[in-house]
Write a protein that holds these residues in place. Structure first.
Motif, mmCIF file in Angstrom:
data_model
loop_
_atom_site.group_PDB
_atom_site.id
_atom_site.type_symbol
_atom_site.label_atom_id
_atom_site.label_comp_id
_atom_site.label_asym_id
_atom_site.label_seq_id
_atom_site.Cartn_x
_atom_site.Cartn_y
_atom_site.Cartn_z
ATOM 1 N N GLU A 1 -8.223 5.540 -4.647
ATOM 2 C CA GLU A 1 -7.440 4.316 -4.663
ATOM 3 C C GLU A 1 -7.472 3.663 -6.037
ATOM 4 O O GLU A 1 -8.528 3.564 -6.659
ATOM 5 C CB GLU A 1 -8.050 3.377 -3.618
ATOM 6 N N VAL B 1 -1.493 -1.361 -4.030
ATOM 7 C CA VAL B 1 -2.633 -0.455 -3.913
ATOM 8 C C VAL B 1 -2.050 0.946 -3.776
ATOM 9 O O VAL B 1 -1.268 1.214 -2.852
ATOM 10 C CB VAL B 1 -3.506 -0.771 -2.676
ATOM 11 N N TYR B 2 -2.382 1.826 -4.719
ATOM 12 C CA TYR B 2 -1.917 3.208 -4.673
ATOM 13 C C TYR B 2 -3.041 4.082 -4.127
ATOM 14 O O TYR B 2 -4.159 4.034 -4.626
ATOM 15 C CB TYR B 2 -1.529 3.705 -6.067
ATOM 16 N N MET B 3 -2.738 4.854 -3.104
ATOM 17 C CA MET B 3 -3.681 5.823 -2.562
ATOM 18 C C MET B 3 -3.161 7.197 -2.949
ATOM 19 O O MET B 3 -2.158 7.667 -2.415
ATOM 20 C CB MET B 3 -3.794 5.647 -1.060
ATOM 21 N N ALA C 1 -7.859 10.543 -0.226
ATOM 22 C CA ALA C 1 -7.214 9.977 -1.411
ATOM 23 C C ALA C 1 -8.223 9.164 -2.222
ATOM 24 O O ALA C 1 -9.298 8.828 -1.734
ATOM 25 C CB ALA C 1 -6.050 9.084 -0.988
ATOM 26 N N LYS D 1 -5.506 0.160 -8.106
ATOM 27 C CA LYS D 1 -4.757 -1.061 -7.811
ATOM 28 C C LYS D 1 -4.078 -1.627 -9.048
ATOM 29 O O LYS D 1 -4.598 -1.521 -10.152
ATOM 30 C CB LYS D 1 -5.701 -2.130 -7.266
ATOM 31 N N ILE E 1 -11.359 7.991 -0.088
ATOM 32 C CA ILE E 1 -11.114 7.322 1.189
ATOM 33 C C ILE E 1 -10.426 8.309 2.122
ATOM 34 O O ILE E 1 -9.703 9.212 1.678
ATOM 35 C CB ILE E 1 -10.276 6.036 1.012
ATOM 36 N N ARG F 1 0.871 -1.179 0.000
ATOM 37 C CA ARG F 1 0.000 0.000 0.000
ATOM 38 C C ARG F 1 0.904 1.223 0.000
ATOM 39 O O ARG F 1 1.712 1.401 0.895
ATOM 40 C CB ARG F 1 -0.908 -0.009 1.223
ATOM 41 N N ILE G 1 1.141 5.479 -0.499
ATOM 42 C CA ILE G 1 0.504 6.789 -0.599
ATOM 43 C C ILE G 1 1.317 7.603 -1.599
ATOM 44 O O ILE G 1 2.537 7.706 -1.481
ATOM 45 C CB ILE G 1 0.471 7.504 0.758
#
Length: 92
Positions: free
Chosen positions: A47, A54-56, A45, A49, A33, A3, A5
């Motif tokens: 999200e 998983v990129y936020m 952010a 994937k 989110i 994950r 950010i």
């Protein structure tokens, strides 16, 4: 799954493509989110994937502008690919 950010300033073309594909008409309130990062900062952010990550992506005005500009560039590339020679003007 990792994950990560991502801030707008570090947005790669790959992640920008994922965002535009997932949110072709822009993102809405239900797509956002909210969380607190490890520094205690409140983050908003969206999200996206990949198979392993998983990129936020932090929300900002610059993110919206980048997504809109990227979408415009894609449509220009498509328009540029149409040539007059490819169009048959005869009504045969």
């Amino acid at each position: 799954m990792k994950r990560i950010i991502v801030d707008f300033k570090k947005l790669t073309p790959e992640i920008l493509n994922l965002l535009v594909e997932k949110f072709p008409d822009g993102y809405g309130i239900r797509d956002v989110i909210h969380f607190t990062n490890h520094k205690g900062q409140y983050i908003e952010a969206v999200e996206v994937k990949t198979d392993d990550t998983v990129y936020m992506v932090k929300i900002s005005d610059q993110l919206v502008d980048s997504m809109e500009n990227h979408e415009e560039e894609d449509s220009l590339e498509i328009d540029d690919s149409i040539k007059v020679d490819d169009i048959d003007l005869n009504d045969d």
